[in-house]
Design a protein around this motif. Structure first.
Motif, PDB file in Angstrom:
ATOM      1  N   TRP A   1      -2.841   3.359 -14.566  1.00 35.48           N
ATOM      2  CA  TRP A   1      -3.652   3.593 -13.379  1.00 35.48           C
ATOM      3  C   TRP A   1      -4.761   2.557 -13.222  1.00 35.48           C
ATOM      4  O   TRP A   1      -5.200   2.256 -12.112  1.00 35.48           O
ATOM      5  N   GLU A   2      -5.215   1.975 -14.368  1.00 33.27           N
ATOM      6  CA  GLU A   2      -6.318   1.011 -14.298  1.00 33.27           C
ATOM      7  C   GLU A   2      -5.941  -0.251 -13.539  1.00 33.27           C
ATOM      8  O   GLU A   2      -6.827  -1.019 -13.130  1.00 33.27           O
ATOM      9  N   THR A   3      -4.650  -0.495 -13.334  1.00 36.96           N
ATOM     10  CA  THR A   3      -4.234  -1.696 -12.592  1.00 36.96           C
ATOM     11  C   THR A   3      -4.254  -1.469 -11.080  1.00 36.96           C
ATOM     12  O   THR A   3      -4.012  -2.392 -10.324  1.00 36.96           O
ATOM     13  N   PHE A   4      -4.542  -0.223 -10.652  1.00 37.06           N
ATOM     14  CA  PHE A   4      -4.532   0.102  -9.233  1.00 37.06           C
ATOM     15  C   PHE A   4      -5.928   0.447  -8.722  1.00 37.06           C
ATOM     16  O   PHE A   4      -6.801   0.857  -9.488  1.00 37.06           O
ATOM     17  N   SER A   5      -6.111   0.276  -7.441  1.00 38.10           N
ATOM     18  CA  SER A   5      -7.317   0.734  -6.756  1.00 38.10           C
ATOM     19  C   SER A   5      -6.894   1.749  -5.711  1.00 38.10           C
ATOM     20  O   SER A   5      -5.723   1.795  -5.314  1.00 38.10           O
ATOM     21  N   HIS A   6      -7.844   2.560  -5.265  1.00 36.94           N
ATOM     22  CA  HIS A   6      -7.481   3.547  -4.254  1.00 36.94           C
ATOM     23  C   HIS A   6      -8.639   3.775  -3.295  1.00 36.94           C
ATOM     24  O   HIS A   6      -9.792   3.501  -3.596  1.00 36.94           O
ATOM     25  N   LYS A   7      -8.291   4.281  -2.134  1.00 38.36           N
ATOM     26  CA  LYS A   7      -9.262   4.603  -1.088  1.00 38.36           C
ATOM     27  C   LYS A   7      -8.947   6.020  -0.611  1.00 38.36           C
ATOM     28  O   LYS A   7      -7.897   6.269  -0.021  1.00 38.36           O
TER      29      LYS A   7
ATOM     30  N   LEU B   1       0.844  -1.191   0.000  1.00 29.66           N
ATOM     31  CA  LEU B   1       0.000   0.000   0.000  1.00 29.66           C
ATOM     32  C   LEU B   1       0.878   1.239   0.000  1.00 29.66           C
ATOM     33  O   LEU B   1       1.989   1.206   0.526  1.00 29.66           O
ATOM     34  N   VAL B   2       0.374   2.332  -0.579  1.00 29.88           N
ATOM     35  CA  VAL B   2       1.086   3.606  -0.467  1.00 29.88           C
ATOM     36  C   VAL B   2       0.101   4.683  -0.032  1.00 29.88           C
ATOM     37  O   VAL B   2      -1.050   4.708  -0.468  1.00 29.88           O
ATOM     38  N   LEU B   3       0.569   5.543   0.849  1.00 27.47           N
ATOM     39  CA  LEU B   3      -0.214   6.694   1.299  1.00 27.47           C
ATOM     40  C   LEU B   3       0.295   7.882   0.494  1.00 27.47           C
ATOM     41  O   LEU B   3       1.432   8.313   0.663  1.00 27.47           O
ATOM     42  N   THR B   4      -0.558   8.405  -0.390  1.00 24.41           N
ATOM     43  CA  THR B   4      -0.078   9.381  -1.350  1.00 24.41           C
ATOM     44  C   THR B   4      -1.176  10.373  -1.714  1.00 24.41           C
ATOM     45  O   THR B   4      -2.305  10.290  -1.232  1.00 24.41           O
ATOM     46  N   TYR B   5      -0.828  11.315  -2.590  1.00 30.20           N
ATOM     47  CA  TYR B   5      -1.780  12.317  -3.061  1.00 30.20           C
ATOM     48  C   TYR B   5      -2.543  11.788  -4.269  1.00 30.20           C
ATOM     49  O   TYR B   5      -2.016  10.998  -5.056  1.00 30.20           O
ATOM     50  N   LEU B   6      -3.774  12.264  -4.414  1.00 31.50           N
ATOM     51  CA  LEU B   6      -4.625  11.866  -5.517  1.00 31.50           C
ATOM     52  C   LEU B   6      -5.288  13.099  -6.116  1.00 31.50           C
ATOM     53  O   LEU B   6      -5.612  14.032  -5.380  1.00 31.50           O
TER      54      LEU B   6
ATOM     55  N   GLU C   1      -6.511  15.366  -2.825  1.00 34.34           N
ATOM     56  CA  GLU C   1      -6.942  14.311  -1.904  1.00 34.34           C
ATOM     57  C   GLU C   1      -5.734  13.531  -1.428  1.00 34.34           C
ATOM     58  O   GLU C   1      -4.682  13.516  -2.088  1.00 34.34           O
ATOM     59  N   VAL C   2      -5.890  12.903  -0.281  1.00 34.95           N
ATOM     60  CA  VAL C   2      -4.878  11.990   0.231  1.00 34.95           C
ATOM     61  C   VAL C   2      -5.543  10.637   0.416  1.00 34.95           C
ATOM     62  O   VAL C   2      -6.661  10.550   0.945  1.00 34.95           O
ATOM     63  N   GLY C   3      -4.893   9.592  -0.045  1.00 30.80           N
ATOM     64  CA  GLY C   3      -5.510   8.268   0.057  1.00 30.80           C
ATOM     65  C   GLY C   3      -4.508   7.137  -0.042  1.00 30.80           C
ATOM     66  O   GLY C   3      -3.304   7.354  -0.216  1.00 30.80           O
TER      67      GLY C   3
ATOM     68  N   ASP D   1       9.892  18.224  -8.679  1.00 36.03           N
ATOM     69  CA  ASP D   1       9.372  16.925  -9.112  1.00 36.03           C
ATOM     70  C   ASP D   1       8.450  16.276  -8.083  1.00 36.03           C
ATOM     71  O   ASP D   1       8.007  15.145  -8.272  1.00 36.03           O
ATOM     72  N   SER D   2       8.149  16.977  -6.997  1.00 36.12           N
ATOM     73  CA  SER D   2       7.230  16.434  -5.996  1.00 36.12           C
ATOM     74  C   SER D   2       5.794  16.738  -6.403  1.00 36.12           C
ATOM     75  O   SER D   2       5.538  17.613  -7.238  1.00 36.12           O
ATOM     76  N   TYR D   3       4.855  16.032  -5.804  1.00 40.40           N
ATOM     77  CA  TYR D   3       3.442  16.245  -6.146  1.00 40.40           C
ATOM     78  C   TYR D   3       3.022  17.675  -5.827  1.00 40.40           C
ATOM     79  O   TYR D   3       2.407  18.360  -6.664  1.00 40.40           O
ATOM     80  N   LEU D   4       3.329  18.162  -4.625  1.00 41.86           N
ATOM     81  CA  LEU D   4       2.915  19.505  -4.245  1.00 41.86           C
ATOM     82  C   LEU D   4       3.653  20.572  -5.049  1.00 41.86           C
ATOM     83  O   LEU D   4       3.085  21.620  -5.373  1.00 41.86           O
TER      84      LEU D   4
END
Length: 317
Positions: free
Chosen positions: A164-170, A151-156, A279-281, A209-212
């Protein structure tokens, strides 16, 4: 060829061989195995014929293992170790209360809630080892793709993830960046501040190169406004908050961070106009949900957040 392999690698033959190497005595080995000595002798003759070399030599009344025997012994032990490891891996993957769950977290995301939940999960299921590691976006993508992390805790959303279709997210919570100014009229008494009105002389920001960092650059480009002069780049909000506190340089911090931390006196913290939200998920490979320990972890995490939301837990410092 198949018949020869069956002769060499049959479970019964290898068990007999290992027992004989332990006792180095046909009579004792046969007794332990519960078979007759002639039957054991016959099995060893077949094994030696299959490998094409003697595995044992007799010197007087003593049995000695040959060089070929030692090589066969190492191979047999290696096979047993691999089979044992495979059985352990299968058991850990198919068990809901044993095994390891590896979780990657971006350095800019607060780990308070996931760490507290890991503590609760350990009390309930001590057989599950939770490994929490900080990763860059690149490491996160690579390890998810290679199935090296669960699992990874990341930005969405994050276009950095390919296929992306190979992944799920919450989704866990929504957040937005706030403009942080000190000892200034900027933002004071305002509900929002337009991107074009912020101080452009000095700016503490996130790595490009970071998300933020990318999210901020995109916001300035969309608003057709030049970015302020960046004097430092730091990954974590607490680093930027400390730098801003010590230098009076302006910056941007997540609302959740500002709500849960003391960012200093004389600080104006207001949303941008237009707002810079995200979002964070949790993100994981879609097939991971079929792994019992992952499914149970996610289900228990849902229950944990139903008792008190992620955001309220995060802000409850």
């Amino acid at each position: 060829m198949a018949n020869k392999q069956e002769q060499i690698f049959s479970s019964k033959t290898l068990t007999y061989f290992l027992q004989l190497t332990e006792t180095m005595n046909y009579t004792q080995a046969a007794k332990i195995l519960g078979i007759s000595q002639p039957a054991l002798t016959q099995q060893m003759k077949k094994l030696q014929a299959a490998v094409g070399a003697p595995l044992f030599d007799t010197f007087g009344k003593k049995l000695k293992i040959t060089d070929a025997g030692y090589e066969m012994l190492r191979a047999t032990q290696d096979i047993n170790e691999r089979l044992t490891q495979a059985a352990d891996n299968i058991q850990s993957k198919s068990s809901a209360d044993k095994g390891t769950i590896r979780i990657g977290v971006l350095a800019s995301i607060d780990t308070k809630v996931i760490t507290e939940f890991a503590s609760e999960a350990f009390k309930e299921t001590p057989g599950i080892k939770i490994v929490l590691v900080q990763l860059s976006r690149k490491e996160m993508r690579e390890q998810l793709t290679e199935n090296d992390i669960d699992l990874v805790l990341t930005y969405l959303p994050d276009s950095f993830f390919k296929n992306w279709e190979t992944f799920s997210h919450k989704t866990l919570y929504t957040d937005e960046l706030l403009y942080i100014s000190r000892d200034s009229d900027e933002g004071q008494g305002k509900d929002k501040i337009w991107l074009g009105d912020i101080d452009r002389r000095a700016w503490a920001s996130y790595p490009e190169d970071s998300y933020l960092g990318e999210t901020l650059s995109s916001a300035f480009n969309t608003a057709m406004v030049n970015e302020p002069e960046v004097v430092t780049e730091m990954e974590a909000p607490e680093q930027l908050a400390e730098f801003s506190r010590n230098t009076r340089v302006h910056t941007a911090l997540p609302e959740t961070y500002v709500s849960g931390h003391t960012v200093g006196e004389g600080v104006n913290a207001v949303p941008f106009q237009p707002s810079i939200g995200f979002e964070v998920g949790l993100v994981y490979r879609s097939e991971k949900i079929r792994t019992p320990r992952i499914s149970r972890f996610l289900g228990r995490f849902d229950d944990y957040l139903a008792e008190q939301s992620y955001l309220s837990r995060l802000e409850n410092k």
